[in-house]
Write a protein that holds these residues in place. Structure first.
Motif, PDB file in Angstrom:
ATOM      1  N   ALA A  50       0.828  -1.215  -0.006  1.00 30.71           N
ATOM      2  CA  ALA A  50       0.059  -0.099   0.027  1.00 30.71           C
ATOM      3  C   ALA A  50       0.849   1.241  -0.076  1.00 30.71           C
ATOM      4  O   ALA A  50       0.437   2.339  -0.533  1.00 30.71           O
ATOM      5  N   LEU A  51       2.013   1.132   0.539  1.00 29.87           N
ATOM      6  CA  LEU A  51       2.809   2.285   0.843  1.00 29.87           C
ATOM      7  C   LEU A  51       3.862   2.577  -0.340  1.00 29.87           C
ATOM      8  O   LEU A  51       4.529   3.422  -0.680  1.00 29.87           O
ATOM      9  N   TYR A  52       4.595   1.250  -0.771  1.00 27.69           N
ATOM     10  CA  TYR A  52       5.761   1.172  -1.488  1.00 27.69           C
ATOM     11  C   TYR A  52       5.733   0.416  -2.697  1.00 27.69           C
ATOM     12  O   TYR A  52       6.874   0.370  -3.483  1.00 27.69           O
ATOM     13  N   ALA A  53       4.491  -0.043  -3.195  1.00 23.90           N
ATOM     14  CA  ALA A  53       4.528  -0.658  -4.488  1.00 23.90           C
ATOM     15  C   ALA A  53       4.994   0.100  -5.432  1.00 23.90           C
ATOM     16  O   ALA A  53       4.588   1.270  -5.725  1.00 23.90           O
ATOM     17  N   PRO A  54       5.889  -0.386  -6.338  1.00 25.39           N
ATOM     18  CA  PRO A  54       6.583   0.538  -7.410  1.00 25.39           C
ATOM     19  C   PRO A  54       5.609   1.085  -8.302  1.00 25.39           C
ATOM     20  O   PRO A  54       5.014   0.491  -8.985  1.00 25.39           O
ATOM     21  N   GLY A  55       5.716   2.471  -8.339  1.00 26.65           N
ATOM     22  CA  GLY A  55       4.976   3.124  -9.223  1.00 26.65           C
ATOM     23  C   GLY A  55       3.345   3.153  -8.615  1.00 26.65           C
ATOM     24  O   GLY A  55       2.522   4.127  -9.330  1.00 26.65           O
ATOM     25  N   MET A  56       3.153   2.724  -7.704  1.00 26.75           N
ATOM     26  CA  MET A  56       1.498   2.547  -7.163  1.00 26.75           C
ATOM     27  C   MET A  56       1.524   2.724  -5.950  1.00 26.75           C
ATOM     28  O   MET A  56       0.303   3.468  -5.367  1.00 26.75           O
ATOM     29  N   GLY A  57       2.440   2.520  -4.678  1.00 28.10           N
ATOM     30  CA  GLY A  57       2.119   2.857  -3.526  1.00 28.10           C
ATOM     31  C   GLY A  57       2.185   4.055  -3.196  1.00 28.10           C
ATOM     32  O   GLY A  57       2.523   5.020  -3.809  1.00 28.10           O
ATOM     33  N   TYR A  58       1.393   4.513  -1.889  1.00 33.28           N
ATOM     34  CA  TYR A  58       1.265   5.945  -1.395  1.00 33.28           C
ATOM     35  C   TYR A  58       2.576   6.676  -1.575  1.00 33.28           C
ATOM     36  O   TYR A  58       2.673   7.774  -2.006  1.00 33.28           O
ATOM     37  N   SER A  60       5.541   5.961  -3.479  1.00 25.41           N
ATOM     38  CA  SER A  60       6.153   5.554  -4.638  1.00 25.41           C
ATOM     39  C   SER A  60       5.412   6.227  -5.705  1.00 25.41           C
ATOM     40  O   SER A  60       5.783   6.307  -7.113  1.00 25.41           O
ATOM     41  N   GLY A  61       3.972   6.284  -5.673  1.00 26.63           N
ATOM     42  CA  GLY A  61       3.257   7.241  -6.557  1.00 26.63           C
ATOM     43  C   GLY A  61       3.247   8.553  -6.630  1.00 26.63           C
ATOM     44  O   GLY A  61       4.150   9.387  -6.137  1.00 26.63           O
ATOM     45  N   GLY A  62       2.342   9.090  -7.192  1.00 31.08           N
ATOM     46  CA  GLY A  62       2.479  10.645  -7.223  1.00 31.08           C
ATOM     47  C   GLY A  62       1.375  11.407  -6.332  1.00 31.08           C
ATOM     48  O   GLY A  62       1.180  12.688  -6.797  1.00 31.08           O
TER      49      GLY A  62
END
Length: 394
Positions: A50-58, A60-62
């Motif tokens: 939820a926090l750090y999935a590459p390009g998707m997590g809180y 690691s996303g935008g």
């Protein structure tokens, strides 16, 4: 798919259409991993995705995270006095070790800019200021902030992709430990369970499995140390102590200065804190539903500072001090920093005084936030812990 409408979420602001699509994509990604894991993943893994999935997590996303337009405000965003005051402690550590700084999790870059300008004012600039951040979006914001506010100091700043193999100097981490993935544990009458996450009819749900391995061993030790009663639910972080242990192997001469909210172990696992410390932050509102809009909200747990000290000392670090944020800032000269702005200049002084009050008030950040220092080869007491040191409580 995988929408979740808890009672708490009903009062929260609605996301934009783009935000909702972003969250649904991450939810599907998490759901796929749950399916691959026989219908279950530990909460620590859910929190990590939820926090750090590459390009998707809180992180690691935008998503816009910090400040009035984000989900929460950190001390550096409240006013420059936070970093300016910390500059006194930073300058002392640089003299006692090496003129190098690594900041972990640098947010918008405002703290780095304020600290560098303060160290320049003191004639104590480091030779290098490195930033370690997992988020490409945040690295871009940091670069823009520093280019705008401290263009003449940019040659001293660099960004790291990973921890260094060896480092002498000062390591700074403000509100980093609380965002490290933690396990959820339920102590029962006859066994200890790990609380994880499954999917039921398109929604994330809690599912318990027997705890095992190092987590079970840690839970048993805590049950004896803290007299945890059946039915007690709380967190155990294995990640944060492991991170401290890793730094112990990297640090030659210098100090880790960590600022975060948390408690000594006997307070963390207090009988009255029987539902743990898990908290989520979305649009400046706090709630306890980690399944709400994955990727669009922060998920945190408080820090067991006793565990941090145990890990550090077992790995060769020395505890250099532990105190409240309020005591630390006053020890480092907050009053002098405040006095730089004339009281008669009401337009500047009153907003600054109000911001400083948030940093030091027991009802705001002054008491719940703690500052802890661990290090090697530091030959003098650190000024931030000159009075009010609470090391004996750990």
């Amino acid at each position: 798919m995988l929408s979740h409408a808890s009672q708490a979420a009903l009062s929260l602001p609605l996301p934009t259409a783009d935000g909702l699509a972003f969250s649904r994509a991450l939810s599907q990604h998490i759901s796929t991993e749950i399916a691959a894991g026989d219908g279950w993943i530990g909460f620590d893994r859910f929190m990590s995705l939820a926090l750090y999935a590459p390009g998707m997590g809180y992180y690691s996303g935008g998503a816009h995270k910090f400040g009035p337009a984000g989900d929460f405000v950190t001390a550096p965003e409240i006013c420059p006095a936070f970093a300016q005051t910390l500059g006194a402690q930073a300058a002392q550590i640089l003299v006692l070790s090496a003129p190098r700084i690594i900041e972990v999790g640098a947010g918008t870059g405002e703290f780095a800019a304020d600290l560098l300008l303060e160290l320049e004012r003191r004639g104590a600039l480091p030779d290098s200021y490195a930033i370690l951040d997992l988020s490409g979006e945040l690295r871009a914001r940091q670069q823009a902030t520093l280019a705008r506010r401290t263009p003449h100091l940019l040659p001293r700043v660099r960004w790291l992709e990973r921890l260094p193999e060896r480092f002498d100097g000062l390591v700074l981490a403000n509100e980093v430990l609380d965002a490290m993935p933690a396990h959820l544990v339920l102590w029962g009458p006859t066994h200890i369970a790990e609380r994880g996450v499954g999917v039921d009819e398109g929604r994330f749900v809690w599912r318990d499995r027997p705890a095992s391995g190092p987590l079970l061993g840690r839970a048993k030790v805590l049950a004896g140390e803290c007299e945890i009663a059946p039915g007690y639910l709380s967190e155990i972080s294995l990640t944060a102590p492991a991170w401290i242990t890793e730094w112990a192997g990297i640090l030659g001469q210098g100090a880790l200065l960590l600022i975060d909210y948390g408690f000594p172990r006997h307070e963390y696992y207090h009988p009255q804190r029987s539902a743990g410390t898990l908290m989520c932050h979305y649009r400046h509102r706090s709630h306890t539903d980690p399944f709400y809009l994955p990727g669009l909200q922060d998920i945190t747990t408080h820090v067991d500072f006793t565990g941090i000290v145990e890990a550090g000392c077992q790995a060769g670090l020395e505890l250099l001090g532990y105190t409240t944020q309020s005591s630390f800032l006053f020890n480092c000269g907050l009053t002098e920093i405040l006095s730089r702005t004339p009281v008669g200049d009401a337009l500047r002084y009153l907003p600054l005084a109000n911001a400083v009050q948030k940093l030091v008030s027991p009802a705001e950040m002054g008491e719940i936030f703690k500052v802890i220092a661990l290090g090697k080869g530091i030959s003098q007491p650190l000024l931030g812990f000159a009075t009010g040191d609470r090391s004996a409580t750990l």
